[in-house]
Design an enzyme around this catalytic site. Structure first.
Site, PDB file in Angstrom:
ATOM      1  N   GLY A 120      -3.982  -6.593 -14.836  1.00 18.51           N
ATOM      2  CA  GLY A 120      -3.141  -7.779 -15.017  1.00 18.51           C
ATOM      3  C   GLY A 120      -2.930  -8.536 -13.717  1.00 18.51           C
ATOM      4  O   GLY A 120      -2.978  -9.766 -13.681  1.00 18.51           O
ATOM      5  N   CYS A 121      -2.701  -7.797 -12.649  1.00 18.37           N
ATOM      6  CA  CYS A 121      -2.452  -8.432 -11.343  1.00 18.37           C
ATOM      7  C   CYS A 121      -3.697  -9.165 -10.848  1.00 18.37           C
ATOM      8  O   CYS A 121      -3.593 -10.238 -10.243  1.00 18.37           O
ATOM      9  CB  CYS A 121      -2.004  -7.383 -10.328  1.00 18.37           C
ATOM     10  SG  CYS A 121      -0.449  -6.584 -10.799  1.00 18.37           S
TER      11      CYS A 121
END
Length: 155
Positions: free
Chosen positions: A44-45
């Site tokens: 996600g990051c």
């Protein structure tokens, strides 16, 4: 101190990946997008960072800068930025003190369980040092940079 739109953003000074000190007060006069994320090089990051990277030129045209803040150390940030060619500054907050000031660290739900950790969120600090917008809990990391750009364009 709660982060409230229209109120002065809490000041901070953190080190970047090269050990340089970056202070919010030195960015007065610019739109500053401060986004908090849990960890370098996680799915996600990475998607969120790539989104800000891909929209970087458009964000810059709006006189804005992006600061990514996580608890990671300088070596991790350097590796992450190099791997994905990130053009913006990543800051180290190993003590999570800035994250706490910005309500980006605390209790959250993860896979249906309560846990304590970094809350993916973003604060837009305007040229006057006041909070323009606070995205308290970013659900879709990959879509978020576009939403930030749209908010900047609508100003």
């Amino acid at each position: 101190m709660a982060i409230e739109e229209g109120k002065v953003a809490p000041q901070f000074t953190l080190n970047d990946a090269d050990g340089n000190k970056v202070a919010l007060k030195n960015l007065k006069g610019k739109n500053v997008i401060v986004y908090f994320y849990p960890r370098d090089d996680t799915p996600g990051c990475t998607k969120e960072a790539q989104g800000f990277r891909d929209l970087w030129k458009q964000i810059q045209k709006l006189d804005a800068v992006v600061l990514g803040i996580s608890p990671d150390d300088a070596a991790s940030h350097k590796k992450f930025a190099a791997k994905y060619k990130l053009p913006f500054t990543l800051l180290c907050d190993p003590t999570r003190k800035v994250m706490e000031k910005y309500e980006a660290f605390g209790e959250k739900m993860m896979y249906g369980k309560k846990t304590t950790g970094v809350i993916r969120s973003t604060v837009w600090v305007g040229p006057n040092g006041k909070v323009v917008k606070h995205w308290r809990r970013v659900a879709k990391a990959a879509d978020h940079p576009q939403k930030v750009l749209e908010a900047l364009q609508a100003q």
